[in-house]
Design a protein around this motif. Structure first.
Motif, PDB file in Angstrom:
ATOM      1  N   TYR A 155       7.962  17.257  22.534  1.00  0.00           N
ATOM      2  CA  TYR A 155       8.517  16.199  21.804  1.00  0.00           C
ATOM      3  C   TYR A 155       9.172  16.734  20.313  1.00  0.00           C
ATOM      4  O   TYR A 155       9.252  15.964  19.341  1.00  0.00           O
ATOM      5  CB  TYR A 155       7.485  15.125  21.190  1.00  0.00           C
ATOM      6  CG  TYR A 155       7.399  14.253  22.542  1.00  0.00           C
ATOM      7  CD1 TYR A 155       8.546  13.479  23.088  1.00  0.00           C
ATOM      8  CD2 TYR A 155       6.196  14.283  23.336  1.00  0.00           C
ATOM      9  CE1 TYR A 155       8.318  12.990  23.907  1.00  0.00           C
ATOM     10  CE2 TYR A 155       6.236  13.460  24.496  1.00  0.00           C
ATOM     11  CZ  TYR A 155       7.370  12.729  24.989  1.00  0.00           C
ATOM     12  OH  TYR A 155       7.245  12.126  26.050  1.00  0.00           O
ATOM     13  N   ARG A 156       8.868  17.930  19.931  1.00  0.00           N
ATOM     14  CA  ARG A 156       9.081  18.695  18.802  1.00  0.00           C
ATOM     15  C   ARG A 156      10.561  18.747  18.958  1.00  0.00           C
ATOM     16  O   ARG A 156      11.118  19.918  18.813  1.00  0.00           O
ATOM     17  CB  ARG A 156       8.335  19.955  18.803  1.00  0.00           C
ATOM     18  CG  ARG A 156       8.320  20.317  17.315  1.00  0.00           C
ATOM     19  CD  ARG A 156       7.393  21.642  17.309  1.00  0.00           C
ATOM     20  NE  ARG A 156       8.021  22.443  16.322  1.00  0.00           N
ATOM     21  CZ  ARG A 156       7.624  23.514  16.006  1.00  0.00           C
ATOM     22  NH1 ARG A 156       6.610  24.125  16.792  1.00  0.00           N
ATOM     23  NH2 ARG A 156       8.024  24.479  14.850  1.00  0.00           N
ATOM     24  N   THR A 157      11.372  17.700  18.623  1.00  0.00           N
ATOM     25  CA  THR A 157      12.699  17.578  18.587  1.00  0.00           C
ATOM     26  C   THR A 157      13.168  17.371  17.356  1.00  0.00           C
ATOM     27  O   THR A 157      12.509  16.605  16.708  1.00  0.00           O
ATOM     28  CB  THR A 157      13.254  16.567  19.630  1.00  0.00           C
ATOM     29  OG1 THR A 157      12.848  15.450  19.371  1.00  0.00           O
ATOM     30  CG2 THR A 157      12.757  16.937  21.074  1.00  0.00           C
ATOM     31  N   ASN A 208      21.087  17.156  24.597  1.00  0.00           N
ATOM     32  CA  ASN A 208      19.936  17.078  25.281  1.00  0.00           C
ATOM     33  C   ASN A 208      20.264  16.913  26.808  1.00  0.00           C
ATOM     34  O   ASN A 208      20.549  15.792  27.083  1.00  0.00           O
ATOM     35  CB  ASN A 208      19.020  15.893  24.711  1.00  0.00           C
ATOM     36  CG  ASN A 208      17.863  15.813  25.594  1.00  0.00           C
ATOM     37  OD1 ASN A 208      17.582  16.776  26.511  1.00  0.00           O
ATOM     38  ND2 ASN A 208      17.001  14.868  25.465  1.00  0.00           N
ATOM     39  N   ASN A 232      14.827  11.662  23.795  1.00  0.00           N
ATOM     40  CA  ASN A 232      15.063  12.499  22.576  1.00  0.00           C
ATOM     41  C   ASN A 232      13.879  12.380  21.746  1.00  0.00           C
ATOM     42  O   ASN A 232      14.015  13.149  20.833  1.00  0.00           O
ATOM     43  CB  ASN A 232      16.348  12.020  21.884  1.00  0.00           C
ATOM     44  CG  ASN A 232      17.389  12.373  22.165  1.00  0.00           C
ATOM     45  OD1 ASN A 232      17.706  13.349  23.059  1.00  0.00           O
ATOM     46  ND2 ASN A 232      18.529  12.080  21.575  1.00  0.00           N
ATOM     47  N   GLY A 233      12.697  11.968  21.874  1.00  0.00           N
ATOM     48  CA  GLY A 233      11.777  12.157  21.464  1.00  0.00           C
ATOM     49  C   GLY A 233      11.036  10.973  20.597  1.00  0.00           C
ATOM     50  O   GLY A 233      10.423  11.329  19.595  1.00  0.00           O
ATOM     51  N   PHE A 271       2.942  15.123  16.913  1.00  0.00           N
ATOM     52  CA  PHE A 271       3.666  13.976  17.170  1.00  0.00           C
ATOM     53  C   PHE A 271       3.483  13.076  15.936  1.00  0.00           C
ATOM     54  O   PHE A 271       2.269  13.154  15.511  1.00  0.00           O
ATOM     55  CB  PHE A 271       3.200  13.520  18.511  1.00  0.00           C
ATOM     56  CG  PHE A 271       4.434  12.372  18.881  1.00  0.00           C
ATOM     57  CD1 PHE A 271       5.367  12.475  19.384  1.00  0.00           C
ATOM     58  CD2 PHE A 271       4.058  10.868  18.635  1.00  0.00           C
ATOM     59  CE1 PHE A 271       6.289  11.787  19.694  1.00  0.00           C
ATOM     60  CE2 PHE A 271       5.220   9.849  18.753  1.00  0.00           C
ATOM     61  CZ  PHE A 271       6.413  10.622  19.364  1.00  0.00           C
TER      62      PHE A 271
END
Lengths: 238, 196
Positions: free
Chosen positions: A2-4, A22, A65-66, B33
């Protein structure tokens, strides 16, 4: 994963830009049965051309896309049947697409290296996938029919052996073993050479992991809360 | 995969501050997160559902809710509580937090403060990957299907020690499942194949 730093998708976002940023959005389209020749359409144009509620596309797309949806966004989704259709498409992808691909790479590695570790990895993955199949079967035969019945029946919730806890436990287990497999390949099993097959195997595992993660997130953070609300309103009607 | 992820909850009403803070975190080395919450109630619900490591709070939001906040802090005292400060507050209020980040702090300072809390989170004895002799013994018994109690009896140690060995084995190898640990043991030649 999720490090987007990806775009937060809105109804006006242009599809080609979204996909270029993406590429996993292609998988989202596939699960929604939408072709990926999207022209220069915006999200809302694509949705209306394919009869997909734009609210659902925004929530799902942003999850890819997180971005986690908030409660208001989740409640904006009305079409539970479409969510279930989407989840069933996930099942198809695991069984007919990812599993054969991954097993294929492992066999290839086995043939090329004759490495004992690879044989163990194969056994591990096969056993792991059998567990995944059991969970998918549980969804197909117990969970989804219950949800459908709940939407269709105007009265109280039908009797069932569906359990939210079972659901979540399965998901955790599925994630744990896949994580183990990645760590075994990255840290512990020493295979010489065959970099390209190993890279393809690893990528395929990551793709499987990503889709499984989306699958369980959609179930746990979107579908189950919506189902819980219906259950609650039925209880109140009683 | 969720074990090495840092979960951060942010209670901050300003979108601009929130986005800016998240962006600084994105450039940090760690894998994290961010969950955004809008009230203490929501924060409390989140803490009960997710394994939160760090909570960042705008102290303005707890000024009249000190009871609520203290209770929440006490029930989750393994979490690192950080105040996100952009005006002047009473020292007593700020003393309720482990550290503070000021809006005028540079990128490096914010990054450092977050990294420090993360380092404190992970136990230090699990940094080297090789298992100790005792851990190998516990691992072998686990693979043989023994329960914690049975292992404790057999090796003449307390259940508590067995659990702590198990935790170290998982941290060092990154492998959580029993079948996975079996493959680990075979590939490291801790165990012979025939015993599989």
């Amino acid at each position: 994963m999720y490090r987007t730093q990806k775009t937060y998708i809105t109804a006006g976002t242009r599809m080609p830009e979204l996909i270029k940023e993406n590429p996993r959005i292609l998988l989202l389209l596939e699960h929604l049965e939408v072709d990926f020749v999207v022209g220069d359409s915006t999200v809302s144009q694509l949705c209306s051309a394919n009869s997909i509620p734009v609210e659902l596309f925004l929530v799902f797309g942003n999850l890819y896309n997180g971005f986690f949806p908030d409660r208001k966004e989740i409640r904006s989704i009305k079409d539970i049947r479409l969510i279930i259709r989407f989840l069933k498409s996930n099942h198809h992808y695991y069984i007919n697409d990812k599993y054969p691909e991954i097993i294929g790479y492992i066999r290839e590695l086995q043939d090329l290296t004759k490495n004992e570790g690879v044989r163990l990895i194969k056994k591990f993955f096969q056993e792991y996938f059998n567990e995944v199949l059991e969970h998918l079967d549980y969804e197909d035969k117990t969970a989804f029919p219950y949800f459908i019945e709940l939407i269709e029946s105007r009265k109280t919730a039908p009797k069932t052996n569906f359990s939210v806890n079972d659901y979540q436990e399965h998901h955790t287990d599925v994630e744990t073993k896949l994580g183990d497999l990645k760590n075994l390949l990255l840290k512990h099993i020493h295979i010489t050479n065959e970099l390209s097959t190993r890279r393809k195997l690893f990528f395929a595992l990551m793709e499987l992991e990503f889709d499984l993660k989306m699958h369980s997130l959609i179930e746990e953070t979107i579908l189950l809360p919506l189902i819980a609300e219906i259950e609650k309103s039925r209880m109140n009607e009683q | 995969m969720s074990s090495d992820r840092i979960n951060i909850a942010i209670l901050e009403p300003s979108d601009i501050i929130n986005e800016g803070f998240t962006n600084i975190l994105l450039k940090n080395e760690c894998y994290f997160f961010v969950f955004r919450v809008y009230s203490l109630d929501e924060l409390s619900l989140l803490c009960s559902k997710e394994q939160i490591n760090i909570v960042v709070v705008n102290p303005q939001l707890i000024i009249n809710k000190s009871h609520e906040f203290t209770r929440l802090r006490r029930s989750y005292n393994h979490i690192n509580w950080i105040a996100l400060v952009y005006s002047i507050y009473d020292n007593e209020l700020l003393s309720r937090f482990q550290s503070t980040i000021s809006i005028t702090d540079s990128f490096e300072i914010v990054s450092n403060k977050i990294s420090q809390t993360i380092v404190r989170n992970t136990s230090s004895d699990a940094t080297q990957e090789e298992l100790s002799e005792r851990e190998i013994e516990v691992l072998m018994q686990l693979i043989n299907g023994l329960s914690n109690k049975e292992i404790a009896d057999k090796l003449n140690i307390s259940i508590h020690t067995v659990i702590s060995h198990r935790k170290n084995i998982i941290e060092k190898t990154g492998i959580k499942s029993l079948p996975g640990l079996t493959i680990y043991a075979i590939s490291k030649k801790i165990m012979q194949l025939g015993a599989e």
